[in-house]
Motif scaffolding. Sequence first.
Motif, PDB file in Angstrom:
ATOM      1  N   TRP A  12     -38.665  -3.988  -6.155  1.00 51.73           N
ATOM      2  CA  TRP A  12     -39.025  -2.727  -6.206  1.00 51.73           C
ATOM      3  C   TRP A  12     -37.892  -1.652  -5.585  1.00 51.73           C
ATOM      4  CZ3 TRP A  12     -43.112  -0.991  -8.903  1.00 51.73           C
ATOM      5  CH2 TRP A  12     -44.027  -2.040  -9.258  1.00 51.73           C
ATOM      6  N   VAL A  17     -36.019   1.241 -10.695  1.00 49.70           N
ATOM      7  CA  VAL A  17     -37.432   0.884 -10.551  1.00 49.70           C
ATOM      8  C   VAL A  17     -38.060   1.920  -9.518  1.00 49.70           C
ATOM      9  CG1 VAL A  17     -39.275  -0.684  -9.921  1.00 49.70           C
ATOM     10  CG2 VAL A  17     -37.355  -1.299 -11.398  1.00 49.70           C
ATOM     11  N   ALA A  18     -37.415   1.989  -8.481  1.00 49.66           N
ATOM     12  CA  ALA A  18     -37.640   2.804  -7.231  1.00 49.66           C
ATOM     13  C   ALA A  18     -37.839   4.340  -7.595  1.00 49.66           C
ATOM     14  CB  ALA A  18     -36.816   2.717  -6.098  1.00 49.66           C
ATOM     15  N   TYR A  21     -41.113   4.235  -9.894  1.00 52.74           N
ATOM     16  CA  TYR A  21     -42.254   4.365  -9.095  1.00 52.74           C
ATOM     17  C   TYR A  21     -42.744   5.757  -8.450  1.00 52.74           C
ATOM     18  CZ  TYR A  21     -45.603   2.762  -5.642  1.00 52.74           C
ATOM     19  OH  TYR A  21     -46.936   2.728  -4.770  1.00 52.74           O
ATOM     20  N   PHE A  24     -44.374   7.701 -10.505  1.00 53.69           N
ATOM     21  CA  PHE A  24     -45.908   7.356 -10.561  1.00 53.69           C
ATOM     22  C   PHE A  24     -46.743   7.703  -9.297  1.00 53.69           C
ATOM     23  CE2 PHE A  24     -48.949   4.189  -9.228  1.00 53.69           C
ATOM     24  CZ  PHE A  24     -49.962   4.076 -10.108  1.00 53.69           C
ATOM     25  N   SER A  25     -46.067   7.440  -8.202  1.00 49.30           N
ATOM     26  CA  SER A  25     -46.805   7.909  -6.978  1.00 49.30           C
ATOM     27  C   SER A  25     -47.047   9.354  -6.941  1.00 49.30           C
ATOM     28  CB  SER A  25     -45.817   7.422  -5.888  1.00 49.30           C
ATOM     29  OG  SER A  25     -45.546   6.017  -5.801  1.00 49.30           O
ATOM     30  N   MET A  56     -47.689  -1.121 -10.950  1.00 47.35           N
ATOM     31  CA  MET A  56     -47.263  -0.120 -10.175  1.00 47.35           C
ATOM     32  C   MET A  56     -48.613   0.249  -9.340  1.00 47.35           C
ATOM     33  SD  MET A  56     -44.648   2.277 -12.002  1.00 47.35           S
ATOM     34  CE  MET A  56     -45.476   2.599 -13.318  1.00 47.35           C
ATOM     35  N   LYS A  59     -49.415  -1.907  -6.242  1.00 47.98           N
ATOM     36  CA  LYS A  59     -48.430  -1.560  -5.212  1.00 47.98           C
ATOM     37  C   LYS A  59     -48.977  -0.387  -4.420  1.00 47.98           C
ATOM     38  CE  LYS A  59     -43.541  -0.356  -4.302  1.00 47.98           C
ATOM     39  NZ  LYS A  59     -43.574  -1.239  -2.892  1.00 47.98           N
ATOM     40  N   TRP A  60     -49.460   0.812  -5.196  1.00 48.15           N
ATOM     41  CA  TRP A  60     -49.827   2.082  -4.827  1.00 48.15           C
ATOM     42  C   TRP A  60     -51.247   1.623  -3.892  1.00 48.15           C
ATOM     43  CZ3 TRP A  60     -54.319   4.882  -4.972  1.00 48.15           C
ATOM     44  CH2 TRP A  60     -54.149   6.028  -4.577  1.00 48.15           C
ATOM     45  N   VAL A 182     -48.982   8.049 -16.044  1.00 47.30           N
ATOM     46  CA  VAL A 182     -47.564   7.657 -16.337  1.00 47.30           C
ATOM     47  C   VAL A 182     -47.163   8.500 -17.453  1.00 47.30           C
ATOM     48  CG1 VAL A 182     -47.507   5.456 -15.504  1.00 47.30           C
ATOM     49  CG2 VAL A 182     -48.209   5.837 -17.975  1.00 47.30           C
ATOM     50  N   VAL A 193     -39.772  -1.487 -15.761  1.00 46.71           N
ATOM     51  CA  VAL A 193     -40.444  -2.276 -14.728  1.00 46.71           C
ATOM     52  C   VAL A 193     -40.916  -3.625 -14.834  1.00 46.71           C
ATOM     53  CG1 VAL A 193     -42.671  -1.968 -13.582  1.00 46.71           C
ATOM     54  CG2 VAL A 193     -41.359   0.042 -14.003  1.00 46.71           C
TER      55      VAL A 193
END
Length: 450
Positions: A12, A17-18, A21, A24-25, A56, A59-60, A182, A193
């Motif tokens: 991540w 990828v960061a 993400y 997405f966040s 994702m 992770k969130w 997304v 990802v």
Amino acid sequence: MPVSQAYVDDPWSQTNVAQIYAVFSQAMEHVGGFEATPLLMVAVSGGADSLALCLMAQKWAEANGGRVHAVTVDHGLRHEAAAEALQVEKWLRPYGVSHSTVCWQGDKPTSGIQSAAREARYDLLDREAERLGALHVLVAHHADDQRETVVMRKMRGKGLGLGLAGMAAVTYRQSCRLLRPVLQLTKADLETVCRVLGQPWIEDPSNQSRSYERVRVRQDLMQKTQQAIRSLDADVRRSQCDRREMESGLAEIVVRYVRFSPLGWAWIDRDMWSIAVDQDLRQLCLARVLQAVGGRVYAPVTTALARIEETVLHGSEAVTLAGCVLRARRGGVQVMREVGRVENIRHDAVKWDGRFCGGSGDLKYPDTHAEVRTLHAWLDGHSRGENTPSRSLIRTVPIQKAAVDGCLAPVLGYDCTPDGGKSIKMRFSPPQSLTYCHQWLAPLGTSIIS
């Protein structure tokens, strides 16, 4: 089935990828409205799109004190589907993601299979969300899907001027919010990802078949220049701003001029036509009311609405559209279900006639004078602050087939216990909410207007 060889201790943290993400966040923050320990239900087919979304989301959720449950829908259309669902469960287990599979039972249509499968998928996800107590269902529609949807709507001339806005980030089903976090990411982003996390995925061969309209549109878009794609995206963004404004105005009109009965019909105050001067807004309101009362997933087209609006306001006869009957009455317009042409009735424990939830048993609309008289008398003696409906309206209230004397199938607090049976509880809850703005929190079954 591609598998990345470039796995690092913290994938991540890799720059690409960061960044993905982070997008997405930000989208999750935008849709908002999560409980303190959110349960996110994610639709996972096994493709790269949905697997990346699920990872994702996990992770969130971990960062926000929640958890993820993945659901795979087996449409029963491919022999490989059951094995693929098991593979998805196996892949997600090491991440701590629980999983279940739901199946589309019964006969399948011979035409329009993709559209039917899509609606069956949403119905099954909605039921599973209710079973799990999940308020939020995430699906992996991405930027490429959005472009395809807009092009397809444009080709069909649909959307009340809002078709170019594409899919909304938040829509409301009968038991949950449907989230698309997304939409700002591409398919390539989601594949990235999976590759970086070392996560294999399944390729669906039907995604390459030009027998499907969406595949043809997808392949045609791949031939467009980057300038043409940027222009399309800009049109979508402008239309989304217009839609947000329109939906906000619609919510205000509905609260002021529309009333719904818990038994499944609606009343539109005539003042709506004189005070709401924006024709598009008036027609959108009429379309959503018809959509709700008729139990339809999609609203009627603009040309039909313009015709019906003029006729119902200035004609003396009842008119029909989208499975509904509209009658001009003093002070307004009455909208009720058209009983004579009921389509796609579902006799199950979740949804009946596209608009009643929570019942069980074999239901029908009253079709004899005796049943109408009995139901009229029953309602007259069990009023919940609502005037006893007319005989024509009573014909749109579901009853228990096996019940003695045509017992009411209870809706929103009306109780009945057929002889030898158990108490049945139902509620009027159409498949779509009246508006998509964030202030309007649910379909009719749980909204402030019920």
